[in-house]
Design a protein around this motif. Structure first.
Motif, PDB file in Angstrom:
ATOM      1  N   ALA A  41       0.835  -1.209   0.000  1.00  0.00           N
ATOM      2  CA  ALA A  41       0.000   0.000   0.000  1.00  0.00           C
ATOM      3  C   ALA A  41       0.872   1.262   0.000  1.00  0.00           C
ATOM      4  CB  ALA A  41      -0.943  -0.007   1.201  1.00  0.00           C
ATOM      5  N   LEU A  42       1.927   1.268   0.811  1.00  0.00           N
ATOM      6  CA  LEU A  42       2.827   2.431   0.852  1.00  0.00           C
ATOM      7  C   LEU A  42       3.421   2.718  -0.518  1.00  0.00           C
ATOM      8  CD1 LEU A  42       4.921   2.024   4.134  1.00  0.00           C
ATOM      9  CD2 LEU A  42       3.454   3.950   3.512  1.00  0.00           C
ATOM     10  N   ALA A  43       3.714   1.644  -1.247  1.00  0.00           N
ATOM     11  CA  ALA A  43       4.309   1.801  -2.578  1.00  0.00           C
ATOM     12  C   ALA A  43       3.259   2.209  -3.613  1.00  0.00           C
ATOM     13  CB  ALA A  43       4.974   0.488  -3.001  1.00  0.00           C
ATOM     14  N   GLY A  44       1.995   2.230  -3.210  1.00  0.00           N
ATOM     15  CA  GLY A  44       0.928   2.570  -4.161  1.00  0.00           C
ATOM     16  C   GLY A  44       0.515   1.394  -5.021  1.00  0.00           C
ATOM     17  N   GLY A  45       0.919   0.184  -4.605  1.00  0.00           N
ATOM     18  CA  GLY A  45       0.571  -1.021  -5.363  1.00  0.00           C
ATOM     19  C   GLY A  45      -0.753  -1.613  -4.906  1.00  0.00           C
ATOM     20  N   GLN A  46      -1.163  -2.651  -5.617  1.00  0.00           N
ATOM     21  CA  GLN A  46      -2.384  -3.381  -5.265  1.00  0.00           C
ATOM     22  C   GLN A  46      -2.000  -4.809  -4.976  1.00  0.00           C
ATOM     23  OE1 GLN A  46      -5.480  -2.082  -5.183  1.00  0.00           O
ATOM     24  NE2 GLN A  46      -4.666  -0.076  -5.777  1.00  0.00           N
ATOM     25  N   ARG A  47      -2.560  -5.395  -3.928  1.00  0.00           N
ATOM     26  CA  ARG A  47      -2.230  -6.795  -3.668  1.00  0.00           C
ATOM     27  C   ARG A  47      -3.288  -7.716  -4.257  1.00  0.00           C
ATOM     28  NH1 ARG A  47      -3.927  -4.844   1.450  1.00  0.00           N
ATOM     29  NH2 ARG A  47      -5.766  -5.967   2.206  1.00  0.00           N
ATOM     30  N   ARG A  48      -2.812  -8.871  -4.694  1.00  0.00           N
ATOM     31  CA  ARG A  48      -3.694  -9.952  -5.143  1.00  0.00           C
ATOM     32  C   ARG A  48      -3.293 -11.148  -4.303  1.00  0.00           C
ATOM     33  NH1 ARG A  48      -5.435  -9.499 -10.486  1.00  0.00           N
ATOM     34  NH2 ARG A  48      -6.684 -11.311  -9.894  1.00  0.00           N
ATOM     35  N   THR A  49      -4.256 -11.886  -3.783  1.00  0.00           N
ATOM     36  CA  THR A  49      -3.880 -12.956  -2.853  1.00  0.00           C
ATOM     37  C   THR A  49      -4.250 -14.347  -3.372  1.00  0.00           C
ATOM     38  OG1 THR A  49      -5.923 -12.518  -1.646  1.00  0.00           O
ATOM     39  CG2 THR A  49      -3.927 -11.576  -0.736  1.00  0.00           C
ATOM     40  N   VAL A  50      -3.436 -15.291  -2.947  1.00  0.00           N
ATOM     41  CA  VAL A  50      -3.653 -16.716  -3.210  1.00  0.00           C
ATOM     42  C   VAL A  50      -3.745 -17.385  -1.845  1.00  0.00           C
ATOM     43  CG1 VAL A  50      -2.724 -18.770  -4.302  1.00  0.00           C
ATOM     44  CG2 VAL A  50      -2.040 -16.509  -5.123  1.00  0.00           C
ATOM     45  N   THR A  51      -4.773 -18.180  -1.637  1.00  0.00           N
ATOM     46  CA  THR A  51      -4.993 -18.722  -0.293  1.00  0.00           C
ATOM     47  C   THR A  51      -4.187 -19.998  -0.050  1.00  0.00           C
ATOM     48  OG1 THR A  51      -7.235 -17.847  -0.390  1.00  0.00           O
ATOM     49  CG2 THR A  51      -6.779 -19.459   1.345  1.00  0.00           C
ATOM     50  N   ILE A  52      -3.490 -20.031   1.071  1.00  0.00           N
ATOM     51  CA  ILE A  52      -2.904 -21.274   1.566  1.00  0.00           C
ATOM     52  C   ILE A  52      -4.024 -21.959   2.356  1.00  0.00           C
ATOM     53  CG2 ILE A  52      -1.197 -22.275   3.136  1.00  0.00           C
ATOM     54  CD1 ILE A  52       0.704 -20.045   2.364  1.00  0.00           C
ATOM     55  N   GLU A  53      -4.446 -23.106   1.844  1.00  0.00           N
ATOM     56  CA  GLU A  53      -5.630 -23.761   2.417  1.00  0.00           C
ATOM     57  C   GLU A  53      -5.250 -24.948   3.262  1.00  0.00           C
ATOM     58  OE1 GLU A  53      -7.363 -24.726  -1.260  1.00  0.00           O
ATOM     59  OE2 GLU A  53      -8.281 -22.745  -1.526  1.00  0.00           O
ATOM     60  N   ARG A  54      -6.107 -25.240   4.202  1.00  0.00           N
ATOM     61  CA  ARG A  54      -5.907 -26.430   5.022  1.00  0.00           C
ATOM     62  C   ARG A  54      -6.075 -27.673   4.159  1.00  0.00           C
ATOM     63  NH1 ARG A  54      -8.747 -27.930  10.744  1.00  0.00           N
ATOM     64  NH2 ARG A  54      -7.372 -29.686  11.182  1.00  0.00           N
ATOM     65  N   SER A  55      -5.187 -28.628   4.400  1.00  0.00           N
ATOM     66  CA  SER A  55      -5.286 -29.867   3.651  1.00  0.00           C
ATOM     67  C   SER A  55      -4.914 -30.982   4.628  1.00  0.00           C
ATOM     68  CB  SER A  55      -4.318 -29.783   2.472  1.00  0.00           C
ATOM     69  OG  SER A  55      -3.883 -31.029   2.076  1.00  0.00           O
ATOM     70  N   GLY A  56      -5.912 -31.650   5.176  1.00  0.00           N
ATOM     71  CA  GLY A  56      -5.673 -32.692   6.166  1.00  0.00           C
ATOM     72  C   GLY A  56      -4.954 -32.117   7.374  1.00  0.00           C
ATOM     73  N   ASP A  57      -3.763 -32.670   7.666  1.00  0.00           N
ATOM     74  CA  ASP A  57      -3.003 -32.221   8.824  1.00  0.00           C
ATOM     75  C   ASP A  57      -2.161 -30.992   8.545  1.00  0.00           C
ATOM     76  OD1 ASP A  57      -3.972 -34.376  10.123  1.00  0.00           O
ATOM     77  OD2 ASP A  57      -2.199 -35.643   9.745  1.00  0.00           O
ATOM     78  N   GLY A  58      -2.144 -30.556   7.296  1.00  0.00           N
ATOM     79  CA  GLY A  58      -1.247 -29.454   6.956  1.00  0.00           C
ATOM     80  C   GLY A  58      -1.914 -28.419   6.076  1.00  0.00           C
ATOM     81  N   ASP A 105      -7.384 -11.649   3.082  1.00  0.00           N
ATOM     82  CA  ASP A 105      -8.353 -10.768   2.417  1.00  0.00           C
ATOM     83  C   ASP A 105      -9.684 -11.488   2.253  1.00  0.00           C
ATOM     84  OD1 ASP A 105      -6.436  -8.848   2.264  1.00  0.00           O
ATOM     85  OD2 ASP A 105      -5.982  -9.159   0.142  1.00  0.00           O
ATOM     86  N   SER A 106      -9.621 -12.807   2.053  1.00  0.00           N
ATOM     87  CA  SER A 106     -10.847 -13.584   1.858  1.00  0.00           C
ATOM     88  C   SER A 106     -11.379 -14.032   3.222  1.00  0.00           C
ATOM     89  CB  SER A 106     -10.545 -14.820   1.004  1.00  0.00           C
ATOM     90  OG  SER A 106      -9.918 -15.803   1.793  1.00  0.00           O
ATOM     91  N   ALA A 107     -12.496 -14.729   3.186  1.00  0.00           N
ATOM     92  CA  ALA A 107     -13.093 -15.230   4.431  1.00  0.00           C
ATOM     93  C   ALA A 107     -12.482 -16.568   4.846  1.00  0.00           C
ATOM     94  CB  ALA A 107     -14.592 -15.377   4.242  1.00  0.00           C
ATOM     95  N   ALA A 108     -11.486 -17.060   4.090  1.00  0.00           N
ATOM     96  CA  ALA A 108     -10.965 -18.420   4.341  1.00  0.00           C
ATOM     97  C   ALA A 108     -10.390 -18.595   5.747  1.00  0.00           C
ATOM     98  CB  ALA A 108      -9.909 -18.768   3.294  1.00  0.00           C
ATOM     99  N   GLY A 109      -9.952 -17.492   6.361  1.00  0.00           N
ATOM    100  CA  GLY A 109      -9.306 -17.621   7.670  1.00  0.00           C
ATOM    101  C   GLY A 109     -10.185 -17.187   8.831  1.00  0.00           C
ATOM    102  N   ASP A 110     -11.475 -17.004   8.574  1.00  0.00           N
ATOM    103  CA  ASP A 110     -12.346 -16.404   9.591  1.00  0.00           C
ATOM    104  C   ASP A 110     -12.353 -17.139  10.928  1.00  0.00           C
ATOM    105  OD1 ASP A 110     -12.981 -14.373   7.947  1.00  0.00           O
ATOM    106  OD2 ASP A 110     -15.095 -14.881   7.688  1.00  0.00           O
ATOM    107  N   HIS A 111     -12.075 -18.446  10.905  1.00  0.00           N
ATOM    108  CA  HIS A 111     -12.140 -19.237  12.142  1.00  0.00           C
ATOM    109  C   HIS A 111     -10.771 -19.629  12.690  1.00  0.00           C
ATOM    110  CE1 HIS A 111     -16.486 -20.651  11.002  1.00  0.00           C
ATOM    111  NE2 HIS A 111     -16.381 -19.360  11.179  1.00  0.00           N
TER     112      HIS A 111
END
Ligand code: PMP
Ligand code: GLN
Length: 391
Positions: A134-151, A354-360
Motif C-alpha cells: 500500500a505504501l508503494a501505491g501497489g495493489q495486492r492480489r492474494t492466493v490462499t494457503i488452504e488447510r489440507s488434512g493435517d497441513g 483478504d478472503s473469508a478463508a481464515g475467519d475461524h
C-alpha cells in the motif's frame, strides 16, 4: 475546541490502524493474561550471542556502521548462504544488512513496485507485506494457503489466476507465518514456474529458515533453476538467535536487484544495530547449533498435544513459532474475548486474510517457556470445564 482537520493519515494507509500484535500485547498486559500472541521468545538468546554484542559495545562499535552493513557481517551472510544452500552472493555487491527483515521487505517493495502495479501475496500474509504494498501505491492480489488434512497447501491454478498484466512482484514466505508450512520442492516449482512465465521478481522472506522441525529441510526458492536471477532472499538474526529486538536482517540478490533495494534502504533507516552487526557476524557460522529448533519442537508438541487434549482442532506446524487452531467461530471475537474469559492471548489469523478463508483460525505462539505454555493450557482447560458444567 477547534475542530480537528480532516483525516491526517494518507488515504492508502487508513485501513491499517494499529497492528494486531500491538493490540493483543496491550490486551495481555491490561488483563494480566498469558501472552501467546506476538511471536517473541520469553527467554534470552544464547549467552555467547549476548556476550558478543556486549563485547562489541565495549570495544567501540557504537557509531554509524557503513550503509550496506559492516563487511564482516556481509561476508558471514554470504558464507551462510553458500554453506547451507550452495548459493553464491558477492559480499560487496549482492548482500545488504537491514533493520530487521521488516526493513528489507519494505525497501524491496518500495524499490520494485510502481503505483498501480500488482503484487501477489499468499494469504494468510505477514501484516507488513500488505502495508508496504500500500505504501508503494501497489495493489495486492492474494492466493490462499488452504488447510489440507493435517497441513496446508495451495492451488497452483489459483496462483496463476492471481497474476495479471500489471503484476511485477510475488512475495513468498517459507517457512510460513502463521501456518508453519514449509514449502516443498513441488510447491516451490509451482511458484517458480509462474514467476518465470510472467517475468516476476520474487521477494522470499525466509526468517524462520532455522526454526524447522521433524528433520524437514528448508529450500530457498533461489536454488531452483533460473530463480536466483529474479529473487531477493531475506533473512534475520532475530529468530535464529532468539533476539527479536536486535533487528538485524538482510537481503541477498544479484547486484542489479540488490542495488535497487539498497538505494531505498539508505533513506529508511540509513543504518542500524552498530554493536549487533559484529555480534551476528561472529555467531552466524554456528547458526545450526545456536538456533532453538529442538527446544521449539518440544514446545510445539507440548502446546499442540495440550490443545488437542482440550478438544481444540489444532493444525501442527512444520516450522516457526506458531500453531493454528480452527475455533469454529469468528476468530476476532474469540481472541478479543479470550483474555477476559480465561486470561490467554492469541492472534486472530483472520486479519492476515483478504478472503473469508481464515475467519475461524487463531494463532497461538509456542516460543514460550514450557511452564508458561502449561499455565496457558491450564487456563484454557478451565474454560472447557466451565463449558461442560454449563451444558
Ligand atoms: N517476516 C516474518 C514472516 C515474520 O514473522 C517476522 C517477525 N516475526 C518478520 C518478517 C520480521 O522480522 P524482523 O524482526 O527481523 O524485522
Ligand atoms: N513477527 C511477529 C509475529 O508474527 C511480530 C512482530 C511484530 O510485532 N511486528 O508475531
Amino acid at each position: 475546541m477547534a475542530e480537528l482537520p480532516g483525516p491526517v493519515l494518507v488515504e492508502r494507509m487508513r485501513s491499517f490502524g494499529t497492528t494486531i500484535f500491538a493490540e493483543m500485547s496491550a490486551l495481555a498486559t491490561t488483563t494480566n493474561s498469558v501472552n501467546l500472541g506476538q511471536g517473541f521468545p520469553d527467554t534470552d538468546g544464547p549467552p555467547e550471542v549476548l556476550d558478543a554484542a556486549a563485547a562489541a559495545i565495549r570495544s567501540g562499535h557504537n557509531q554509524y556502521p557503513p550503509g550496506p552493513g559492516i563487511p564482516p557481517l556481509r561476508q558471514a551472510i554470504s558464507a551462510h548462504q553458500l554453506r547451507r544452500y550452495g548459493l553464491e552472493y558477492d559480499a560487496d555487491t549482492d548482500v545488504l544488512v537491514t533493520a530487521g527483515a521488516t526493513e528489507a521487505i519494505a525497501a524491496a517493495l518500495l524499490a520494485l513496485v510502481e503505483p498501480g502495479d500488482e503484487v501477489v501475496l499468499f494469504e494468510p500474509y505477514y501484516d507488513s507485506y500488505a502495508a508496504c504494498v500500500a505504501l508503494a501505491g501497489g495493489q495486492r492480489r492474494t492466493v490462499t494457503i488452504e488447510r489440507s488434512g493435517d497441513g496446508w497447501t495451495f492451488d497452483p491454478a489459483a496462483l496463476e489466476r492471481a497474476v495479471g498484466p500489471r503484476t511485477r512482484v510475488l512475495v513468498l514466505n517459507t517457512p510460513h507465518n502463521p501456518t508453519g508450512l514449509v514449502f516443498d520442492q513441488e510447491q516451490l516449482r509451482a511458484v517458480a514456474d509462474v514467476a518465470l512465465r510472467h517475468d516476476l521478481t520474487v521477494i522470499s522472506d525466509e526468517v524462520y529458515e532455522h526454526l524447522i522441525f521433524d528433520g524437514r529441510t528448508h529450500v530457498p526458492i533461489a536454488t531452483l533453476p533460473q530463480m536466483k536471477e529474479r529473487t531477493i532472499t531475506i533473512g534475520s538474526a532475530g529468530k535464529t538467535f532468539s533476539v527479536t529486538g536486535w533487528k538485524v536482517g538482510w537481503a541477498c540478490a544479484p547486484a542489479h536487484l540488490l542495488s535497487a533495494v539498497r538505494t531505498v534502504k539508505q533513506f529508511l533507516t540509513y543504518v542500524n544495530g552498530a554493536p549487533f552487526q559484529p555480534a551476528v557476524a561472529e555467531v552466524l557460522g554456528a547458526a545450526e547449533r545456536l538456533a532453538p529448533a529442538a527446544a521449539l519442537q518440544a514446545q510445539r508438541d507440548l502446546l499442540c498435544a495440550g490443545l488437542a487434549g482440550l478438544g481444540y482442532d489444532v493444525i501442527r506446524p512444520q516450522a516457526t513459532y506458531f500453531a493454528t487452531v480452527d475455533v469454529g467461530t469468528d476468530a476476532m471475537t474469540f481472541c478479543r474475548g479470550l483474555p477476559h474469559r480465561l486470561g490467554v492471548v492469541a492472534i486472530p489469523s483472520s486479519v492476515f486474510y483478504d478472503s473469508a478463508a481464515g475467519d475461524h483460525y487463531v494463532r497461538f505462539a509456542f516460543c514460550k517457556r514450557p511452564e508458561v505454555l502449561t499455565e496457558a493450557l491450564d487456563r484454557l482447560a478451565q474454560g472447557k470445564t466451565r463449558q461442560s458444567t454449563h451444558i
